[in-house]
Design an enzyme around this catalytic site. Structure first.
Site, mmCIF file in Angstrom:
data_model
loop_
_atom_site.group_PDB
_atom_site.id
_atom_site.type_symbol
_atom_site.label_atom_id
_atom_site.label_comp_id
_atom_site.label_asym_id
_atom_site.label_seq_id
_atom_site.Cartn_x
_atom_site.Cartn_y
_atom_site.Cartn_z
ATOM 1 N N GLU A 60 -4.018 4.286 3.399
ATOM 2 C CA GLU A 60 -4.811 4.492 4.619
ATOM 3 C C GLU A 60 -5.738 3.318 4.952
ATOM 4 O O GLU A 60 -6.951 3.507 5.112
ATOM 5 C CB GLU A 60 -5.630 5.780 4.472
ATOM 6 C CG GLU A 60 -4.759 7.002 4.259
ATOM 7 C CD GLU A 60 -5.555 8.285 4.066
ATOM 8 O OE1 GLU A 60 -5.111 9.318 4.580
ATOM 9 O OE2 GLU A 60 -6.607 8.265 3.403
ATOM 10 N N HIS A 112 -10.624 2.221 2.137
ATOM 11 C CA HIS A 112 -11.456 3.186 1.404
ATOM 12 C C HIS A 112 -12.479 2.431 0.551
ATOM 13 O O HIS A 112 -12.686 2.738 -0.617
ATOM 14 C CB HIS A 112 -10.590 4.113 0.547
ATOM 15 C CG HIS A 112 -9.870 5.170 1.348
ATOM 16 N ND1 HIS A 112 -10.526 6.213 1.976
ATOM 17 C CD2 HIS A 112 -8.559 5.334 1.637
ATOM 18 C CE1 HIS A 112 -9.648 6.972 2.606
ATOM 19 N NE2 HIS A 112 -8.444 6.466 2.428
ATOM 20 N N ASP A 142 -14.179 5.048 -3.757
ATOM 21 C CA ASP A 142 -13.683 5.372 -2.413
ATOM 22 C C ASP A 142 -14.817 5.099 -1.440
ATOM 23 O O ASP A 142 -15.884 4.603 -1.847
ATOM 24 C CB ASP A 142 -13.197 6.833 -2.337
ATOM 25 C CG ASP A 142 -12.049 6.979 -1.336
ATOM 26 O OD1 ASP A 142 -12.265 6.678 -0.147
ATOM 27 O OD2 ASP A 142 -10.934 7.382 -1.725
HETATM 28 C C1 ACM Z 1 -3.948 9.957 0.025
HETATM 29 O O1 ACM Z 1 -3.832 11.170 0.044
HETATM 30 N N1 ACM Z 1 -4.647 9.339 0.966
HETATM 31 C C2 ACM Z 1 -3.311 9.128 -0.988
#
Ligand code: ACM
Ligand code: ZN
Length: 493
Positions: free
Chosen positions: A282, A216, A136
């Protein structure tokens, strides 16, 4: 009625979590020590199911497969009180084939012993998928021998959000306190991973590694700033939480090649993993909209806009993994656009707009369109959220989001709101434990007691177990089967 009577007798005498589908209590007990246990194969039983008979002369286990026999033995462990088993007959099988727990070691590294302990707990509750979030923005936790720079730069950060510091918003921005402590380097070597995989396999747990793309990605970009659209990022992972605008440049062929190398090695390292998670959540498109390389890709591939670049990238890696015999799993954003139907979606919002910064496909629409789905809605199964206690000793758990009490988690129904024609596409449910506010193994376990109330663990594998093993309408019986000695759990009845 006889079944309910049987259940209440069992509940009074012992606790088995999740509660078996059918059980028949009988007179008498059997001394566990030295008892004769026989095992047989019965192909008529369901996958992962078993029949367990405890009689005065011994124990008989029948199962169609090794997992079923393993679960029968796990049930036996739970049945034992004072060295004795109650005589009974249990026939049981899971409701869903994906009974998962996700841990996020990118934000905070838990380490091998914590993972093994979680695997033990998962086995006890008959959970069978460990979704391992290994990369991440804040950390890259998996050794890639073809690219040692990924852990060299990605597995260490110069400082972090200070222990226990919640996200407090001030003037629309998070107001964290940072420490000055170098965090890491923390990562799993190939040897570590093989050790964990062997441990998981012995407990019938499939491990699904997650390598995030294309967002991410700050830990990857710490090693390869040239693969961002700007090209000149600092060589450190992100400090602090949230969504970052710097993502992988989709127009960069060398970046695509790096990710292919990573997936080549991940597939070698996880030879038995049928699923590989490719993230996809995201991912802001801000940089792609103005990046010449991304715009060139858009043109060359005749794509309709920046959002289609993610569809393009997802499809590319779904097919890449498919050629290696693996199925890609992605968060529900990846289903936007025309991605291959073999993609498994992981629904984290189940249709609600909560937290959505980019478009996504609801689980209802996804199953209607024929995608297999795993359900982990953030308002029910994100067990790193606060748990609703008045004097919560872990108030920093993902503050801001709604509390998820044990009761909320238990009320989760993976099929809720889904059209009947798409239900066969629900692979199962998953509890997800994000790591921003889970600093260490103790946080994961949350063994603190609040007054008389024991705090459920952040991972609370039993909550994951009851929702993925049992079907709707049976949860109160399942809750009743939890250790009745705890006042908190008793209050759920
Ligand atoms: C998430 O909670 N961003 C998958
Ligand atoms: Zn770009």
């Amino acid at each position: 009625m006889a079944l309910i009577m049987g259940m209440s007798v069992l509940v009074a005498a012992v606790s088995v979590v999740p509660l078996p589908q059918t059980l028949d209590m009988r007179e008498g007990t059997l001394l566990a020590k030295g008892a004769k246990i026989t095992e047989s194969v019965d192909p008529s039983l369901a996958a992962e199911g078993y029949r367990l008979t405890v009689g005065p002369d011994g124990v008989a286990i029948a199962a169609a497969d090794a997992a079923g026999a393993f679960y029968a033995r796990e049930t036996l462990k739970q049945l034992e009180t004072d060295g004795r088993w109650p005589c009974c007959r249990i026939v049981d099988a899971p409701a869903y084939r994906w009974r998962g727990v996700m841990i996020d070691e990118a934000r905070h590294f838990l380490g091998k012993s914590a993972v093994k302990r979680l695997l033990d707990q998962m086995a006890a509750y008959k959970l069978n998928v460990l979704h391992w979030h290994l990369t991440d923005d804040q950390g890259w936790r998996i050794e890639i021998k073809r690219h040692p720079e990924l852990v060299e730069y990605g597995a260490v950060r110069p400082r972090s959000v200070k222990y226990g510091c919640p996200t407090v918003w001030k003037g629309g921005r998070p107001n964290w306190v940072f420490d000055n402590d170098r965090y890491g380097p923390f990562w799993y070597s190939h040897e570590d991973i093989r050790e964990i995989l062997a441990y998981a396999k012995a407990r019938h747990v499939t491990v699904v590694p997650e390598i995030e793309l294309p967002g991410h990605e700050r830990a990857l970009l710490a090693a390869h700033p040239e693969f961002s659209c700007k090209g000149n990022l600092a060589r450190v992972p992100k400090i602090g939480w949230g969504i970052d605008e710097e993502v992988v440049c989709v127009g960069n062929d060398a970046a695509m090649k790096l990710l292919e190398d990573v997936f080549d090695e991940v597939c070698e390292l996880f030879p038995d993993a049928p699923y590989i998670h490719i993230g996809g959540d995201e991912c802001p498109r801000t940089r792609w909209e103005t990046c010449p390389k991304c715009q060139a890709r858009l043109k060359a591939e005749k794509l309709s806009g920046a959002s289609a670049l993610q569809t393009w990238m997802t499809s590319r890696f779904v097919r890449y993994l498919e050629r290696k015999g693996r199925r890609a799993v992605g968060w529900d954003e990846v289903l936007v656009g025309d991605v291959p139907r073999s993609t498994v979606g992981m629904s984290w919002r189940n249709g609600a707009k909560d937290g959505a910064k980019t478009s996504f496909v609801s689980a209802a629409e996804a199953v209607r369109r024929g995608f297999d789905m795993v359900m982990t809605p953030n308002d029910r199964t994100y067990l790193s959220r606060p748990q609703g206690f008045a004097n919560d000793p872990y108030p920093h758990f993902s503050p801001g989001g709604p509390s998820i009490t044990l009761k909320t988690a238990y009320a989760f129904d993976p099929m809720a709101g889904l059209p009947s024609e798409g239900r066969a596409h629900v692979l199962g449910g998953q509890a997800s434990v994000w790591g921003e506010y889970v600093w260490n193994a103790a946080d994961l376990e949350c063994t603190a007691e609040v007054g008389e109330q024991p705090l459920p663990t952040a991972a609370e594998p039993s909550a994951a177990a009851v929702v993925s093993w049992r079907r709707k309408g049976e949860c109160s019986a399942v809750a009743a089967s939890l250790s009745l000695s705890t006042p908190l759990r008793r209050s759920l009845l």
